[in-house]
Design a protein around this motif. Structure first.
Motif: not given
Lengths: 217, 243
Positions: A69-78, A90-95
């Motif tokens: 969900v965090l990954l989706f948020y960073l990649y799709f919502v931001m 987004a992957a590096i930031l999310g993980l």
């Protein structure tokens, strides 16, 4: 079996591209989670109530949200908020953010495991909070923290596969793409599993080494 | 040099210090004796700000001890502390333990700190142990390194919190020997101890504390040989003749 080795020779170069991205995502998010985890942990043990509560709240929020969900948020919502990140960023930031909560609790446990007498000895020679941390507490806490830190490294390596959900073409996604175009599911995913295992084994040995060293103290 | 005026300290509802008033002059050796839990260690910990106190005032050469004020760093560099359990830094060698304060707190030049550190280790009889880590040293050796660490800050006074209580009996003598030497050299010392022989021979004054108050104080020999207060008499009888 012969078919597997033949397929392996064919798919190996493409999968190696995935391995490279898997390593980039793992190392990037490991570094980020270490830095953030250390900041959250320092805030927790700072003795300043506001910082400690802020850190505890952040850790709980981060722990309560699934990585995906965090990954989706960073990649799709931001992007809706005006911040556009590449899939890799987004992957590096999310993980990194997701794992910073676990790192923080790990670091905090290590810091709090240090005998109170050590801190008093440091204070008694005039050391302030930061100098006590830097010269006395953290060097000792590192030895306690290293074995669980190694485990986090292994978990992050495997969880880097979640980056595939936001189109990062790391090992798992490369495997999925090859399998869906060739239908050689058995060969491809066996190879993918073996490649993850090959990367994990040195880390598992490293954790064992850390545990032995910690046990010797 | 060290002044305590009507110092009170509570842990929760338990009042540990109930109005301690005492002073220590420059070059004086004062031993604090008393039963466990009487507040002896708390007095030392309040003097160098490891504990706060609730009421009263403690001052070192006129400077008020306030553990939350920036001046506490200055006070701690002037009044060192030696702990019951040594509290050496296990990840650093004996020499590194000694020079940690001079190097990182007092910002002494490296070469000078190392030279002084080696000299101090020699002074406590441990010159050959400079590069050994604390876990490889005996309790007595560790305590002597701790004394060298305290001395490295060039303090005006040293507080000793039961420095021999955690030692094997055969190692006590070495540590007391170093402390006796320091006293002879004129170091101001406040020593919480159960070593009555040391107190009698080395201390200028002894304070007997019980229940958070000073029950009796006076010149060491007089107090230990002819205590006036029944509680002091009872305590000394139990300590000196336990059977």
């Amino acid at each position: 079996m012969k078919g597997f080795w033949h397929d392996a020779a064919d798919f190996f170069p493409i999968l190696m591209n995935g391995v490279a991205l898997t390593i980039v995502v793992t190392i990037g998010s490991l570094l980020l989670s270490t830095v953030l985890g250390l900041i959250w942990a320092m805030m927790r043990v700072s003795g300043i109530k506001a910082l400690s509560m802020l850190s505890a709240s952040l850790i709980n929020v981060i722990r309560g949200i699934p990585i995906i969900v965090l990954l989706f948020y960073l990649y799709f919502v931001m992007p809706d908020l005006g911040v556009t990140l590449s899939a890799l960023q987004a992957a590096i930031l999310g993980l990194g953010i997701a794992y910073s909560a676990y790192q923080a609790e790990n670091f905090r446990a290590g810091i709090e495991a240090i005998d109170k007498g050590q801190i008093e000895a440091a204070q008694s020679i005039g050391m302030g909070w930061w100098l006590t941390m830097r010269r006395v507490v953290l060097p000792q806490a590192v030895r306690i923290v290293l074995p669980p830190y190694g485990n986090v490294m292994i978990m992050m390596l495997k969880d880097s596969s979640q980056a595939s959900t936001i189109t990062v073409a790391e090992l798992a996604l490369q495997g999925k793409l090859i399998a869906s175009s060739t239908f050689k599911n058995t060969s491809v995913f066996t190879l993918v599993a073996l490649m993850y295992l090959t990367m994990s084994i040195p880390l598992i040995l490293l954790v064992r080494h850390f545990e032995k060293r910690a046990g010797k103290r | 040099m060290i002044e305590l005026k009507d110092v009170h300290k509570s842990f929760g509802r338990v009042e540990v210090l109930k109005g301690i008033t005492a002073s220590v002059q420059k070059g004086e050796v004062v031993c604090i004796i008393g039963p466990s839990g009487s507040g002896k260690s708390t007095i030392l910990r309040c003097i160098n700000g490891l504990e706060s106190y609730d009421r009263g005032e403690i001052s070192i050469e006129g400077l008020k001890v306030d553990r939350d004020a920036p001046s506490i760093v200055n006070i701690r560099t002037q009044v060192s502390m030696v702990f019951q359990r040594f509290n050496l830094f296990p990840h650093r060698t004996a020499l590194e333990n000694v020079i940690e304060g001079p190097l990182f707190v007092k910002k002494e030049p490296r070469a000078q700190a190392f030279e002084r550190g080696r000299a101090l280790l020699a002074r406590v009889g441990l010159a050959e142990k400079a590069d050994v880590h604390p876990p490889q040293l005996s309790g007595g050796q560790q305590q002597r390194v701790a004394i060298a660490r305290a001395l490295a800050m060039q303090p005006k006074a040293i507080l000793f919190d039961e420095p021999t209580s955690a030692l094997d009996p055969e190692l006590v003598g070495d540590v007391l020997g170093v402390m006796r030497k320091l006293a002879d050299e004129g170091m101001t010392m406040v020593v919480v101890t159960h070593e009555m022989g040391f107190a009698r021979d080395v201390a200028d004054r002894v304070l007997f504390i019980d229940g958070g108050v000073i029950v009796e104080q006076g010149p060491a020999k007089a107090l230990l040989n002819q205590p006036q207060h029944p509680r002091t008499q009872d305590f000394l009888r139990r300590v000196l003749h336990p059977l």
